[in-house]
Design a protein around this motif. Structure first.
Motif, PDB file in Angstrom:
ATOM      1  N   ALA A  47       0.809  -1.226   0.000  1.00 20.82           N
ATOM      2  CA  ALA A  47       0.000   0.000   0.000  1.00 20.82           C
ATOM      3  C   ALA A  47       0.841   1.274   0.000  1.00 20.82           C
ATOM      4  O   ALA A  47       0.292   2.381   0.105  1.00 20.82           O
ATOM      5  CB  ALA A  47      -0.919  -0.004   1.225  1.00 20.82           C
ATOM      6  N   LEU A  48       2.146   1.126  -0.149  1.00 16.50           N
ATOM      7  CA  LEU A  48       3.054   2.267  -0.001  1.00 16.50           C
ATOM      8  C   LEU A  48       2.792   3.351  -1.036  1.00 16.50           C
ATOM      9  O   LEU A  48       2.649   3.075  -2.227  1.00 16.50           O
ATOM     10  CB  LEU A  48       4.503   1.782  -0.123  1.00 16.50           C
ATOM     11  CG  LEU A  48       5.607   2.802   0.137  1.00 16.50           C
ATOM     12  CD1 LEU A  48       5.598   3.231   1.599  1.00 16.50           C
ATOM     13  CD2 LEU A  48       6.968   2.209  -0.228  1.00 16.50           C
ATOM     14  N   THR A  49       2.719   4.588  -0.573  1.00 16.20           N
ATOM     15  CA  THR A  49       2.680   5.740  -1.464  1.00 16.20           C
ATOM     16  C   THR A  49       3.950   6.551  -1.270  1.00 16.20           C
ATOM     17  O   THR A  49       4.507   6.608  -0.172  1.00 16.20           O
ATOM     18  CB  THR A  49       1.461   6.632  -1.169  1.00 16.20           C
ATOM     19  OG1 THR A  49       1.510   7.070   0.194  1.00 16.20           O
ATOM     20  CG2 THR A  49       0.168   5.872  -1.412  1.00 16.20           C
ATOM     21  N   LEU A  50       4.412   7.176  -2.329  1.00 15.52           N
ATOM     22  CA  LEU A  50       5.714   7.841  -2.318  1.00 15.52           C
ATOM     23  C   LEU A  50       5.577   9.321  -1.995  1.00 15.52           C
ATOM     24  O   LEU A  50       5.942  10.199  -2.783  1.00 15.52           O
ATOM     25  CB  LEU A  50       6.424   7.617  -3.653  1.00 15.52           C
ATOM     26  CG  LEU A  50       6.671   6.137  -3.986  1.00 15.52           C
ATOM     27  CD1 LEU A  50       7.373   5.988  -5.322  1.00 15.52           C
ATOM     28  CD2 LEU A  50       7.487   5.470  -2.878  1.00 15.52           C
ATOM     29  N   GLY A  51       5.062   9.576  -0.816  1.00 16.59           N
ATOM     30  CA  GLY A  51       4.974  10.944  -0.321  1.00 16.59           C
ATOM     31  C   GLY A  51       5.993  11.193   0.769  1.00 16.59           C
ATOM     32  O   GLY A  51       6.853  10.355   1.048  1.00 16.59           O
ATOM     33  N   THR A  81       7.446  11.545   4.545  1.00 15.68           N
ATOM     34  CA  THR A  81       7.280  10.723   5.737  1.00 15.68           C
ATOM     35  C   THR A  81       7.471  11.592   6.976  1.00 15.68           C
ATOM     36  O   THR A  81       7.897  12.748   6.883  1.00 15.68           O
ATOM     37  CB  THR A  81       8.293   9.568   5.754  1.00 15.68           C
ATOM     38  OG1 THR A  81       9.631  10.106   5.812  1.00 15.68           O
ATOM     39  CG2 THR A  81       8.154   8.706   4.505  1.00 15.68           C
TER      40      THR A  81
END
Length: 376
Positions: A50-54, A56
Motif C-alpha cells: 500500500a506504499l505511497t511515495l509521499g 514521511t
C-alpha cells in the motif's frame, strides 16, 4: 562550512564500482530485494503493497522507531530519531553539540567524519590513538589526560572500524561513568554492534548505560542493507534529540518511504537477518585465520573481536598504498590502505563480510606469492 575531502570515500569513488573484489568493504553482503521481502510479516507486506511515495514523518516511521527502540533496553520510541544513514546523524549531532571554543576527543584510527565534522564546527579535536601493540585496546588513562574543561563530547566506535577491537564490559561502563562524572556527552558509534564473534562479548548500548550518551545505529552494517540509507540516534537526552530534530529540517527533512518500510521488515526479522550476517563472518574468519598463518612473513594482524573489518599490517619494505595499487591492477582485489586514515604503520583495512571473499583470497595469495622478494 569548509571541510577536507573524505579520503576513504574519495578512494572508494575511484574503485568501488570497477574492482570486482572489494576485500576492504565494511558492510555485510547486501540483501536482494526479493529475499528481504520474503521475510515480511503480514503487516510489513501490507505496508509495502500500500506504499505511497509521499513525505514521511521527520522523526521516522513510528513502527520503525518502535523496532529500533527494542534494541536499547530502557528506551522508548520517543528516544529514537532516524536519519538518512549514520553519516547524517553524525553531522547533525556534532553541529548541535559543538561550536567554536569547544573540545572533542575521538578515537583514532577511525571514520573520518567522526572528527572532521567536529573540527568543521570550529571545535578543537584531540585524536586518541588505539595501538596495535596494545591489541587496539581503549586506554582510559590516556582518555582522562586528554579531557579538558572545554570537552563537550567523547566519540568512540566499538566494535571498532577499522581494527575490529572491542573493550570488555567493565572498561566500557567505566568510559560511560567517566563521561557522566565530567558532564560530557558520549557519542558511541555502534554501527557494528551485534556482530560480536563471541556473543558473550556483546556490550550494552551506551544509550542504555548513560542518560548523556548517544548510540549511533544504521541498517548498513550488521543488517546488510546499506542501500536503504536508514540510520538513527538513540538517547534519553530529550533536549538534544529535539535540537537534532530541528537541525534535520535543514538536511534531509525526512527519510525515504520505501527505505523505512524495508528497514521495518528487516528489524522484525532481525534474528534471521543477523544469523545470515554472523554465519558469513564466521566462515570468512576461518579462511582468514588460515591465510594469515600461511603468510606470517608478509602480514601481521590482531584478530578482530567483533564487526566486519580488521586492520592487518604489511610487513614488506614497501608502502602499503603501492602494494594495494598493484594488487587491484593485477588481480582486481581492492584493499584500503591505512593512508586514508592518516595512520602510520603500513596497515590496511580488510573487509570480512562479502560472499566472494574466498575468491578474493585466492587472488591475493597468488599476488603475494608472485611478488615475494620483488617489492610488488
Amino acid at each position: 562550512m569548509r571541510i577536507p575531502d573524505f579520503k576513504l570515500e574519495r578512494y572508494f569513488a575511484r574503485w568501488e564500482f570497477s574492482a570486482p573484489y572489494l576485500l576492504c568493504s565494511s558492510d555485510i553482503e547486501g540483501w536482494r530485494m526479493k529475499d528481504l521481502l520474503a521475510l515480511a510479516d503480514p503487516d510489513g507486506q501490507a505496508r509495502w503493497d500500500a506504499l505511497t511515495l509521499g513525505y514521511t514523518e521527520s522523526t521516522g516511521l513510528p513502527a520503525l522507531r518502535e523496532e529500533i527502540a527494542a534494541l536499547y533496553p530502557g528506551l522508548s520510541p520517543d528516544d529514537v530519531l532516524t536519519f538518512a544513514g549514520a553519516q547524517e546523524a553524525v553531522f547533525v549531532l556534532m553541529n548541535v553539540l559543538l561550536g567554536a571554543g569547544d573540545h572533542a576527543v575521538v578515537t583514532w584510527p577511525g571514520y573520518q567524519s567522526l572528527y572532521e565534522v567536529a573540527r568543521a564546527t570550529g571545535a578543537d579535536v584531540t585524536l586518541l590513538p588505539l595501538r596495535e601493540e596494545d591489541g587496539w585496546a581503549l586506554d582510559l588513562d590516556a582518555l582522562r589526560r586528554a579531557l579538558t574543561p572545554r570537552t563537550r563530547v567523547v566519540v568512540v566506535n566499538f566494535p571498532h572500524n577499522p581494527t575490529g577491537a572491542l573493550p570488555d564490559r567493565a572498561t566500557f561502563e567505566a568510559l560511560c561513568a567517566l563521561c557522566d562524572e565530567r558532564g560530557i556527552h558520549l557519542l558511541s558509534d555502534e554501527v557494528y554492534r551485534l556482530l560480536e564473534h563471541d556473543a558473550r562479548d556483546t556490550l550494552p548500548p551506551a544509550a542504555s548505560v548513560s542518560p548523556r550518551a548517544f548510540s549511533l545505529g544504521v541498517m548498513s552494517k550488521a543488517f546488510g542493507l546499506a542501500g536503504l540509507r536508514v540510520g538513527w540516534l538513540a538517547s534519553r537526552d530529550a533536549d538534544v534529540l529535539r535540537r537534532c530534530m530541528a537541525y534535520k529540517d535543514y538536511t534531509t527533512i525526512c527519510n525515504a518511504a520505501p527505505a523505512e518500510v524495508l528497514a521495518l521488515i528487516a528489524l522484525r526479522a532481525k534474528a534471521r537477518v543477523l544469523e545470515r550476517s554472523r554465519a558469513l563472518l564466521a566462515a570468512n574468519l576461518a579462511l582468514l585465520d588460515s591465510f594469515f598463518a600461511r603468510h606470517a612473513d608478509t602480514f601481521q594482524w590482531v584478530r578482530p573481536r567483533a564487526g566486519s573489518v580488521a586492520f592487518p599490517r604489511l610487513l614488506r619494505d614497501e608502502p602499503v598504498a603501492r602494494f594495494a595499487q598493484a594488487l587491484v591492477e593485477r588481480e582486481g582485489v581492492l584493499l584500503l590502505p591505512g593512508d586514508v586514515y592518516d595512520f602510520p604503520g603500513n596497515h590496511f583495512r580488510l573487509g570480512l563480510g562479502r560472499s566472494n571473499l574466498p575468491d578474493a583470497l585466492v587472488r591475493l595469495e597468488r599476488f603475494v606469492s608472485d611478488t615475494r622478494g620483488s617489492g610488488g
